[in-house]
Design an enzyme around this catalytic site. Structure first.
Site, mmCIF file in Angstrom:
data_model
loop_
_atom_site.group_PDB
_atom_site.id
_atom_site.type_symbol
_atom_site.label_atom_id
_atom_site.label_comp_id
_atom_site.label_asym_id
_atom_site.label_seq_id
_atom_site.Cartn_x
_atom_site.Cartn_y
_atom_site.Cartn_z
ATOM 1 N N CYS A 1 8.187 -63.035 48.302
ATOM 2 C CA CYS A 1 9.198 -63.737 47.759
ATOM 3 C C CYS A 1 8.928 -63.200 46.538
ATOM 4 O O CYS A 1 8.361 -62.967 45.545
ATOM 5 C CB CYS A 1 8.587 -65.419 47.611
ATOM 6 S SG CYS A 1 8.631 -65.546 48.945
ATOM 7 N N ARG B 1 10.816 -57.732 47.388
ATOM 8 C CA ARG B 1 9.368 -58.375 47.818
ATOM 9 C C ARG B 1 9.934 -59.324 48.905
ATOM 10 O O ARG B 1 8.969 -60.556 49.304
ATOM 11 C CB ARG B 1 9.926 -59.523 46.501
ATOM 12 C CG ARG B 1 9.188 -58.288 45.288
ATOM 13 C CD ARG B 1 8.722 -59.471 43.934
ATOM 14 N NE ARG B 1 8.094 -60.799 44.260
ATOM 15 C CZ ARG B 1 6.695 -60.489 43.273
ATOM 16 N NH1 ARG B 1 6.343 -59.018 42.787
ATOM 17 N NH2 ARG B 1 5.640 -60.843 43.421
ATOM 18 N N TRP C 1 10.668 -63.971 51.206
ATOM 19 C CA TRP C 1 9.813 -63.506 52.784
ATOM 20 C C TRP C 1 9.062 -64.444 53.631
ATOM 21 O O TRP C 1 7.954 -65.599 52.285
ATOM 22 C CB TRP C 1 8.812 -62.538 51.959
ATOM 23 C CG TRP C 1 7.634 -62.214 53.453
ATOM 24 C CD1 TRP C 1 8.480 -60.969 53.875
ATOM 25 C CD2 TRP C 1 6.583 -62.247 54.158
ATOM 26 N NE1 TRP C 1 7.488 -60.337 54.996
ATOM 27 C CE2 TRP C 1 6.094 -61.400 54.158
ATOM 28 C CE3 TRP C 1 5.471 -62.965 53.887
ATOM 29 C CZ2 TRP C 1 5.690 -60.787 55.164
ATOM 30 C CZ3 TRP C 1 4.068 -63.101 54.624
ATOM 31 C CH2 TRP C 1 4.422 -62.280 55.407
ATOM 32 N N ASN D 1 7.058 -69.017 44.622
ATOM 33 C CA ASN D 1 6.745 -67.812 45.199
ATOM 34 C C ASN D 1 4.932 -68.302 45.250
ATOM 35 O O ASN D 1 4.408 -68.249 44.269
ATOM 36 C CB ASN D 1 6.812 -66.630 44.475
ATOM 37 C CG ASN D 1 5.527 -65.237 45.161
ATOM 38 O OD1 ASN D 1 5.244 -65.169 45.783
ATOM 39 N ND2 ASN D 1 5.157 -64.444 43.783
ATOM 40 N N GLY D 2 4.746 -67.976 46.804
ATOM 41 C CA GLY D 2 2.984 -68.108 46.592
ATOM 42 C C GLY D 2 3.156 -69.352 47.529
ATOM 43 O O GLY D 2 3.692 -69.337 48.894
ATOM 44 N N GLU E 1 -2.090 -42.336 58.145
ATOM 45 C CA GLU E 1 -0.972 -42.694 57.468
ATOM 46 C C GLU E 1 0.434 -41.961 57.471
ATOM 47 O O GLU E 1 2.248 -42.778 57.281
ATOM 48 C CB GLU E 1 -1.379 -42.471 55.439
ATOM 49 C CG GLU E 1 -0.148 -42.486 54.871
ATOM 50 C CD GLU E 1 0.985 -43.618 54.787
ATOM 51 O OE1 GLU E 1 -0.149 -44.785 54.634
ATOM 52 O OE2 GLU E 1 1.378 -44.033 53.710
ATOM 53 N N LYS F 1 3.452 -44.729 58.405
ATOM 54 C CA LYS F 1 5.201 -44.485 57.720
ATOM 55 C C LYS F 1 6.087 -44.211 58.432
ATOM 56 O O LYS F 1 6.984 -45.250 58.489
ATOM 57 C CB LYS F 1 5.437 -42.998 57.090
ATOM 58 C CG LYS F 1 4.695 -42.841 55.886
ATOM 59 C CD LYS F 1 5.288 -44.088 54.296
ATOM 60 C CE LYS F 1 4.866 -45.149 54.200
ATOM 61 N NZ LYS F 1 3.901 -45.216 53.943
ATOM 62 N N GLU G 1 6.928 -48.498 60.185
ATOM 63 C CA GLU G 1 7.448 -49.410 59.536
ATOM 64 C C GLU G 1 8.276 -48.997 59.636
ATOM 65 O O GLU G 1 9.321 -50.237 59.373
ATOM 66 C CB GLU G 1 6.283 -49.890 58.045
ATOM 67 C CG GLU G 1 6.714 -48.472 57.389
ATOM 68 C CD GLU G 1 5.120 -48.883 56.027
ATOM 69 O OE1 GLU G 1 5.213 -49.653 55.930
ATOM 70 O OE2 GLU G 1 5.250 -47.641 55.660
ATOM 71 N N HIS H 1 -11.148 -39.896 74.833
ATOM 72 C CA HIS H 1 -11.657 -40.949 75.344
ATOM 73 C C HIS H 1 -11.135 -42.393 75.847
ATOM 74 O O HIS H 1 -11.672 -44.124 75.560
ATOM 75 C CB HIS H 1 -12.899 -41.673 73.790
ATOM 76 C CG HIS H 1 -14.380 -40.385 73.728
ATOM 77 N ND1 HIS H 1 -15.306 -40.036 74.617
ATOM 78 C CD2 HIS H 1 -14.017 -39.395 72.790
ATOM 79 C CE1 HIS H 1 -15.381 -39.301 74.237
ATOM 80 N NE2 HIS H 1 -15.289 -38.664 73.630
ATOM 81 N N LYS I 1 7.064 -55.849 50.002
ATOM 82 C CA LYS I 1 6.275 -54.432 49.412
ATOM 83 C C LYS I 1 4.771 -55.101 48.430
ATOM 84 O O LYS I 1 4.120 -54.621 48.965
ATOM 85 C CB LYS I 1 7.329 -54.095 48.271
ATOM 86 C CG LYS I 1 6.320 -52.729 47.419
ATOM 87 C CD LYS I 1 7.464 -52.132 47.383
ATOM 88 C CE LYS I 1 6.541 -50.551 46.997
ATOM 89 N NZ LYS I 1 5.695 -49.604 47.611
HETATM 90 C C1 F6R Z 1 2.933 -49.499 53.885
HETATM 91 C C2 F6R Z 1 2.702 -50.043 52.198
HETATM 92 C C3 F6R Z 1 1.666 -51.062 52.470
HETATM 93 C C4 F6R Z 1 0.918 -51.514 51.408
HETATM 94 C C5 F6R Z 1 0.117 -52.194 51.299
HETATM 95 C C6 F6R Z 1 -0.994 -52.512 50.316
HETATM 96 O O1 F6R Z 1 4.013 -48.239 53.466
HETATM 97 O O2 F6R Z 1 2.869 -50.018 51.431
HETATM 98 O O3 F6R Z 1 0.739 -50.929 53.882
HETATM 99 O O4 F6R Z 1 -0.046 -50.436 51.234
HETATM 100 O O5 F6R Z 1 0.664 -53.843 52.087
HETATM 101 O O6 F6R Z 1 -0.212 -52.934 49.413
HETATM 102 P P1 F6R Z 1 -0.848 -52.639 48.002
HETATM 103 O O7 F6R Z 1 -0.556 -51.463 47.648
HETATM 104 O O8 F6R Z 1 0.319 -53.259 46.989
HETATM 105 O O9 F6R Z 1 -2.219 -53.439 47.112
#
Ligand code: F6R
Length: 614
Positions: A2, A27, A77, A103-104, A487, A491, A494, A510, A609
């Protein structure tokens, strides 16, 4: 998670609110809404889904709405209540005179709602936020003072919040407050802005004030008053924001993600700048405030992080253990906080976070801090809540990252771990000079190698097209590139929604090997070094089960052509540094697959994000 924005001044608020929300869309994008005051009447405009839907609604009534010189806005969000128009913010009270964006999470909203309903409040939404609107309206009816109404309301609400409130009877006034959620005030000339994050306001002003928890600010076009939760006046600390508006432009790239992937060579240069000057000079890391003796006495390191930052932390574990002889545990913050963790003053706890606002990681570092451990924060946002918990603050300087899928911040975090590990190793004398010099040399030339990888992105694009219609994807690696496999898989899943998993190559037999057939792509991260031959054998095993094999490698070995259907080649690199190079083609692979499938690359579904809820 949010985003909120607000404006009060002499300009029309509409465009400022919509522009602010556009820059906060990372956000959340479940719904959006604004509240304005047109000719003395508070009006709400809300829409489900992407911000564009709200823009369509407000464009149709632009002439009317743009008369308002005050407004608050929200991008959602969803946490409590489905992502529909009714649950979209702003929320209001029975009489519609109050508008609140939030937000929260209000943790005691259920009890509050029961009480408010008994008092005659009629709830329209399923959100926790609506309780705040009713509560503020009730307190305003008692006090006839909006600041006081907000202050009294915050005494009753529990949980995390950044709030902005307007009231029809209090002309040209926004009251805003926060607890465990980010909020800053932008200061213009006879105008003020309020926002969850810098991108919402940087186009208009570089002067800002960050609110601390439990502070309440009252903004009118000509005044800003700050009080604490007990009503005492407090002094204001005005700062100059370090960002430039240009950081929010795609600079000709189709998506922010692609632009941010391409920024990585410069990101590495930035991270190294002033810290690693020459191969034969020691790493300078003045940000680490632990003295030499304490560093030498460290008996363990715990790293807490989430998502992509967790993968960077896993690379960090390999490097620190390799160079510093200190045991390192890496744990998702969301697990760390719900068990008894052992540590003391000789335990260094590292929190890693791009945003510095991830609720789980903030809680984890606070928990460790209360136990007496030194807290080192590695973050891209030195202005964040987490940064304020730091005993040592290591900013990674990746620049603002807009795409929800993290790329350049991962690179910056990984490079920061190399610097930290070398720094500790040089103090502890725990690694040979020649090994450290080899890594330093590789770090210094890494940007050129990354540029080479980026200049061959067409090869990755071809590979992406070939495999874009796969339902599943497996990434295998060993050792220091296991986090790269995780990772790479993250990527891909997501942004393309393809089910992708990273495995240590040795684990394949396994269990996961049972899934392999001619429809399953297996991407082997095959970087030269200790585990090269082992991974090659694991790839043979997968090929024998008819899997479609892809290699990501720095080897020129032509024999690989028989085993692999597609090969993505990168320049040769020392094994220790290979995660920093190998991740880039995987970011590109995910990008091109998602783009080919027509997915919303920068704003993948269900994600945000900044994850400010636990
Ligand atoms: C994936 C991604 C998320 C963040 C995670 C932690 O591309 O961006 O997995 O890495 O939500 O966020 P931060 O790094 O802001 O604590």
């Amino acid at each position: 998670m949010c985003g909120i924005v607000g404006y009060v001044g002499s300009k029309s608020a509409l465009d400022i609110l919509l522009e602010g929300l556009t820059n906060l869309e990372y956000r959340g994008y479940d719904s959006a809404g604004i509240a304005v005051n047109v000719e003395g009447k508070v009006e709400l405009y809300k829409a489900e889904g992407k911000l564009q839907n709200l823009k369509n609604i407000t464009t149709a009534k632009k002439e009317h709405i743009e008369k308002s010189t005050i407004g608050i806005g929200h991008i959602r969000w969803a946490t409590h209540g489905a992502p529909n128009t009714v649950n979209a913010h702003p929320h209001s009270c029975n009489c519609g005179r109050v508008a609140v964006v939030h937000n929260g999470i209000i943790e005691n909203y259920k009890e509050l709602r029961v009480k408010l309903e008994k008092d005659g409040c009629v709830f329209k939404s399923q959100t926790d936020t609506e309780t705040v609107a009713h509560l503020v309206a009730k307190k305003y009816a008692q006090t006839k003072d909006l600041t006081e109404a907000v202050r009294l309301a915050t005494k009753e609400i529990e949980g995390a919040y950044a709030l902005a409130v307007i009231h029809q009877d209090v002309k040209n006034t926004i009251v805003a407050t926060r607890r465990n959620a980010p909020l800053l005030v932008g200061i213009g000339e006879n105008e003020y802005y309020v926002a969850s994050d810098v991108p919402a306001i940087i186009k208009y002003t570089k002067n800002a004030m960050y609110l601390d928890d439990n502070q309440i600010v009252t903004l009118t076009p000509s005044s800003m008053k700050l009080i604490d939760i007990d009503g005492n006046s407090i002094s204001q600390k005005i700062e100059t924001l370090p960002w430039e508006p240009v950081a929010l432009s795609k600079m000709g790239y189709k998506h922010f993600m692609l632009k941010e992937i391409h920024e990585q060579p410069d990101v590495v240069r930035n991270v190294l700048s002033g810290k690693l000057r020459a191969i034969d000079e020691k790493v300078i890391l003045n940000e680490v405030t632990l003295n030499r003796e304490s560093l030498k006495n460290l008996n363990r390191i715990q790293i807490v992080a989430c998502g992509t930052s967790l993968h960077a932390a896993m690379v960090g574990k390999y490097i620190i253990e390799e160079l510093c002889d200190i045991p390192v545990d890496v744990e998702p913050s969301s697990e760390y906080i719900y068990r008894k963790t052992v540590g003391d003053k000789n335990t260094l706890v590292i929190g890693v976070s791009q945003s510095g606002e991830t609720a789980d990681t903030i809680t984890a570092v606070r928990q460790a801090k209360s136990r007496g451990s030194h807290i080192l924060i590695v973050t891209n946002r030195p202005d964040s809540t987490m940064a304020r918990e730091a005993d040592s603050l290591v900013p990674v300087n990746a620049g603002i990252e807009v795409s929800v899928a993290a790329t350049k911040s991962y690179m910056a975090q990984v490079i920061s771990f190399y610097l930290l590990a070398i720094y500790i190793a040089e103090i502890k004398d725990s690694a040979s000079k020649s090994i450290l010099e080899k890594i330093k040399r590789e770090l210094i030339i890494l940007p050129q190698k990354l540029e080479k990888v980026l200049s061959h992105k067409d090869d990755v694009q071809i590979c992406a097209r070939k495999f874009a219609n796969s339902k599943d994807f497996i990434f295998i690696a060993r050792g220091i590139n296991f986090p790269t496999a995780l990772e790479g898989a993250l990527k891909l899943k997501e942004i393309s929604y393809i089910n992708a998993t990273g495995y240590t190559a040795g684990e394949l037999k396994h269990g996961p090997i049972a899934m392999l057939d001619e429809s399953m792509p297996v991407l082997a991260i095959l970087m030269k070094g200790k585990v090269y031959d082992k991974i090659l054998s694991n790839a043979e095993e997968a090929k024998a089960r008819n899997a479609r094999m892809i290699a990501l490698t720095d080897s020129e070995d032509v024999k690989l052509d028989d085993l692999f259907e597609s090969i993505i080649r990168v320049p040769e690199v020392d094994e220790t540094l290979s995660p920093a190079l190998a991740i880039v083609p995987l970011q590109l692979l995910a990008y091109y697959i998602a783009e080919f499938l027509g997915k919303d690359v920068d704003q993948p579904r269900n994600l945000a994000k900044s994850v400010t809820v636990e």
